[in-house]
Design an enzyme around this catalytic site. Sequence first.
Site, mmCIF file in Angstrom:
data_model
loop_
_atom_site.group_PDB
_atom_site.id
_atom_site.type_symbol
_atom_site.label_atom_id
_atom_site.label_comp_id
_atom_site.label_asym_id
_atom_site.label_seq_id
_atom_site.Cartn_x
_atom_site.Cartn_y
_atom_site.Cartn_z
ATOM 1 N N HIS A 146 -120.158 39.347 58.987
ATOM 2 C CA HIS A 146 -118.810 38.751 58.908
ATOM 3 C C HIS A 146 -118.427 38.306 60.314
ATOM 4 C CE1 HIS A 146 -114.453 38.802 57.343
ATOM 5 N NE2 HIS A 146 -114.427 38.288 58.560
ATOM 6 N N HIS A 206 -116.476 35.080 62.839
ATOM 7 C CA HIS A 206 -115.741 33.817 63.054
ATOM 8 C C HIS A 206 -116.273 33.159 64.314
ATOM 9 C CE1 HIS A 206 -112.578 34.824 60.083
ATOM 10 N NE2 HIS A 206 -112.873 36.058 60.446
ATOM 11 N N LEU A 207 -116.783 31.949 64.171
ATOM 12 C CA LEU A 207 -117.301 31.229 65.339
ATOM 13 C C LEU A 207 -116.395 30.080 65.770
ATOM 14 C CD1 LEU A 207 -121.142 30.904 64.615
ATOM 15 C CD2 LEU A 207 -120.033 32.319 66.361
ATOM 16 N N ARG A 208 -115.440 29.695 64.897
ATOM 17 C CA ARG A 208 -114.570 28.534 65.174
ATOM 18 C C ARG A 208 -115.411 27.262 65.327
ATOM 19 N NH1 ARG A 208 -111.051 32.177 63.398
ATOM 20 N NH2 ARG A 208 -110.228 33.556 65.012
ATOM 21 N N ASN A 245 -112.910 29.757 57.622
ATOM 22 C CA ASN A 245 -111.482 29.451 57.782
ATOM 23 C C ASN A 245 -111.201 28.599 59.015
ATOM 24 O OD1 ASN A 245 -112.113 31.656 59.456
ATOM 25 N ND2 ASN A 245 -110.038 32.478 59.384
ATOM 26 N N LYS A 270 -116.070 32.835 50.028
ATOM 27 C CA LYS A 270 -115.057 33.725 50.599
ATOM 28 C C LYS A 270 -113.712 33.551 49.906
ATOM 29 C CE LYS A 270 -112.989 36.431 53.502
ATOM 30 N NZ LYS A 270 -113.162 36.914 54.869
ATOM 31 N N HIS A 283 -111.396 38.996 51.285
ATOM 32 C CA HIS A 283 -110.376 39.534 52.199
ATOM 33 C C HIS A 283 -109.423 40.318 51.312
ATOM 34 C CE1 HIS A 283 -107.773 39.480 55.892
ATOM 35 N NE2 HIS A 283 -106.946 39.929 54.960
ATOM 36 N N HIS A 340 -114.387 43.939 55.855
ATOM 37 C CA HIS A 340 -113.584 44.721 56.806
ATOM 38 C C HIS A 340 -112.728 45.790 56.122
ATOM 39 C CE1 HIS A 340 -110.855 41.562 55.597
ATOM 40 N NE2 HIS A 340 -111.312 40.680 56.451
ATOM 41 N N LEU A 391 -106.305 41.579 61.317
ATOM 42 C CA LEU A 391 -106.022 41.798 59.890
ATOM 43 C C LEU A 391 -107.325 42.030 59.146
ATOM 44 C CD1 LEU A 391 -103.235 39.135 59.330
ATOM 45 C CD2 LEU A 391 -102.984 41.623 59.185
ATOM 46 N N ASP A 409 -116.339 40.935 62.183
ATOM 47 C CA ASP A 409 -115.072 40.202 62.104
ATOM 48 C C ASP A 409 -114.620 39.804 63.504
ATOM 49 O OD1 ASP A 409 -112.980 38.884 60.942
ATOM 50 O OD2 ASP A 409 -111.784 40.656 60.525
ATOM 51 N N HIS A 459 -109.531 34.180 69.595
ATOM 52 C CA HIS A 459 -108.357 33.318 69.769
ATOM 53 C C HIS A 459 -108.114 33.265 71.271
ATOM 54 C CE1 HIS A 459 -106.960 33.251 65.545
ATOM 55 N NE2 HIS A 459 -107.311 34.523 65.494
ATOM 56 N N ALA A 491 -103.906 37.055 64.651
ATOM 57 C CA ALA A 491 -104.697 38.249 64.351
ATOM 58 C C ALA A 491 -106.152 37.979 64.702
ATOM 59 C CB ALA A 491 -104.581 38.585 62.870
HETATM 60 O O1 DOR Z 1 -107.982 39.547 62.385
HETATM 61 C C1 DOR Z 1 -108.401 38.621 61.700
HETATM 62 N N1 DOR Z 1 -108.733 37.430 62.244
HETATM 63 N N2 DOR Z 1 -108.515 38.792 60.388
HETATM 64 C C2 DOR Z 1 -108.813 37.788 59.565
HETATM 65 O O2 DOR Z 1 -108.857 38.009 58.389
HETATM 66 C C3 DOR Z 1 -109.013 36.430 60.089
HETATM 67 C C4 DOR Z 1 -109.416 36.442 61.485
HETATM 68 C C5 DOR Z 1 -109.273 35.079 62.133
HETATM 69 O O3 DOR Z 1 -109.778 34.108 61.592
HETATM 70 O O4 DOR Z 1 -108.675 35.002 63.207
HETATM 71 ZN ZN ZN Z 2 -112.594 37.731 59.272
#
Ligand code: DOR
Ligand code: ZN
Length: 345
Positions: free
Chosen positions: A13, A15-17, A41, A99, A136, A174, A219, A247, A251, A263
Amino acid sequence: MKTLSLRRPDDWHLHLRDGAVLQSVIGDTSRHFGRAIIMPNLVPPVVTTEDARAYRERILAAVPAGDRFEPLMTLYLTEHTNPDDVEEGKTSGLITAVKLYPAGATTNSHGGVRDLDKAMPVLERMAKIGLPLCVHGEVTTPEVDIFDREAVFIEEKLEVIRRRLPELKVTMEHVTTKDGVDYILAADRNLAGTITTHHLIINRNAILVGGIRPHYYCLPVAKREHHRQALRKAATSGDPRFFLGTDSAPHVDPLKECACGCAGIYTSINTMSCLAHVFEEEHALEKLEAFASLNGPAWYGLPANEEIMVLERQDAPVSYPAKRDTQAGPITVFDPMFPLHWQVR
Ligand code: DOR
Ligand code: ZN
């Protein structure tokens, strides 16, 4: 010197953006991990197989030369997702999972699912073709306290999905509560859970005691200490239903350090050091390989990585940069609040 060898781990799990952030963070994952399940996302989200194909190409183009890394792509489920497109994605080998973000649950989830009935045709097709659903697991009902949202989701949503579609493979992402751990333990099949690095290390005090600390906000939000203890027990048990999904969610600092901060906690760079520390504390170093390298591939029907990772325990603390700099701004690296001694060789 104490060392620990394990199969090269994967991150189930991540996130690479995209764009500048992707360019700067991908190396922190590809240095240590063989594969990762890539969260969809983005803005706009990855909703079709074509979107996923293009995103995969951008990720591969950003992987530093010499690193071997395979992004495992997911689709962002909407109320308009086309079951045929999802099946095409699975058949072509491009899509590893779909997802489910309940609309409004987290970062860029507004295009997610409000009414589960509208997503049923896709879920039915996934059950039929054996494509896992990553969830989620939080309700978004305003009346439900944020610390209870996972437990209520299990009762009101997840149980309903699983009763309607017992053949659907569900990854509860998560997991942050004892309720989640117990729910997974009670299921005899088709349910597994990922656990993050940070939820093994922090409880909700990290966010709120002595001042508000945005870099510990994510989150689902970290819960009380007894929940963290339940997560540690599950992760270090060797039970094949629990495996690593960091996860890691970068940011840039201005988006975290403000009146309404995003988050997400950035852990890709020091996850393996943190995990070795946690497993050593729990007298379970020999279970780290199951959690980080074996259980995840087994669940997704993939072979474990062939390469071996060696971790070394140094006497002096290992240092990591406090920030990962990007062209979009600095990203704060997760600080576990204790010295790290384990280092990847
Ligand atoms: O903390 C989080 N950040 N929880 C998520 O479900 C999404 C993620 C994000 O994409 O920043
Ligand atoms: Zn996530």
